[in-house]
Design an enzyme around this catalytic site. Sequence first.
Site, short mmCIF file in Angstrom:
data_model
loop_
_atom_site.label_atom_id
_atom_site.label_comp_id
_atom_site.label_asym_id
_atom_site.label_seq_id
_atom_site.Cartn_x
_atom_site.Cartn_y
_atom_site.Cartn_z
N CYS A 115 53.05 47.75 40.43
CA CYS A 115 53.11 47.02 39.39
C CYS A 115 53.70 47.49 37.64
O CYS A 115 54.03 46.74 37.52
CB CYS A 115 51.26 46.25 39.62
SG CYS A 115 51.31 45.28 40.78
N HIS A 248 52.37 41.63 33.09
CA HIS A 248 52.33 41.47 34.60
C HIS A 248 51.94 40.13 35.45
O HIS A 248 50.93 39.35 34.65
CB HIS A 248 52.43 43.09 35.09
CG HIS A 248 51.65 42.92 37.07
ND1 HIS A 248 53.02 42.64 37.66
CD2 HIS A 248 50.87 43.18 37.58
CE1 HIS A 248 52.34 42.54 38.97
NE2 HIS A 248 51.36 43.03 38.96
N ASN A 278 51.90 37.21 42.14
CA ASN A 278 52.51 39.16 42.42
C ASN A 278 53.70 39.77 42.68
O ASN A 278 53.40 39.64 44.17
CB ASN A 278 51.11 39.37 42.85
CG ASN A 278 51.15 40.67 41.55
OD1 ASN A 278 52.28 41.63 41.54
ND2 ASN A 278 49.87 41.12 41.91
#
Length: 321
Positions: A115, A248, A278
Amino acid sequence: MIYARIAGTGSCLPGTPVTNDDLVARGIDTSDEWIATRTGIRARHFAADGQNSSDLAETASRRAIEAAGIQADDIDLIIVATSTPDYIFPSTAALLQARLGIRNESPAFDVQAVCSGFVYALSVAEKFIRSGSHKKALVVGAEVFSRILDWNDRTTCVLFGDGAGAIVLEASDQPGILATALHADGAHNEILCVPGTVASGKVLGDPFLRMDGQAVFKFAVKVLGDVAQEVLAATGSTVDEVDWLIPHQANVRIIQSTAKRLGLPLERVVSTVASHGNTSAASIPLALDTAIRDGRVQRGQRLVLEGVGGGFTWGAALVQY
């Protein structure tokens, strides 16, 4: 002085939104209320069968190239951040180069920092440009995390989605990327990982994403606050000078807690997690492109881009857009 500035952005979300209720209808033991209250996620997108990271990366890249007002062959560096490449090799970046019709033999390679991957890739590209060796870099985050989810694990399969985001980073005499900071601590590898591998034609170990949610939450809030302060301190800047925090997009609680720790009002935080879920390395460029195209992010504003992911890895960039 050579700087690296963002010339254009683009993104790609495959298919139509898959809502929390859609997941329930597919037989997952969950509910819209359970997911939304814990994560802020209402929907996400999934790639179709046969649709890979390079497909999403190509669409996002073409949109970024168009926004930058250049031709694909002007690109002389491609870096793709992904944890879900099309193949073991060649790299997704090499596949993307071919799909874009770029024949100038410029370097193309992948970065794998989960990520945090987009921030890692951005930092690397910025250094290539500032060295004077390259003039226009295509930096992409692209993921098809739906391929590595255990659909019997409701604590993880409801969190993730697929997508891609891209930017064109170009050499300029005007400031752009002001500072970056990258970190990793492999001692925390077990709290977020896919502990499988391929050998002798077989998948060895566990091929699905595994996560200790509480441990990830605590770690993420701390390091995201710290690394944002690090890039601000590197330039003598303060939080008051930040127009937008673009973190993020993992969990709305992490985003809110990070903003609170930094003393930033939520009105100055870009959050797309509700509609994207996500998307790992794609989440920051997806959120950035969304905010640019809807008019929130304007030229001249200061942005903090930051991410944290398995490894553990984390990083941030202070950007004069």
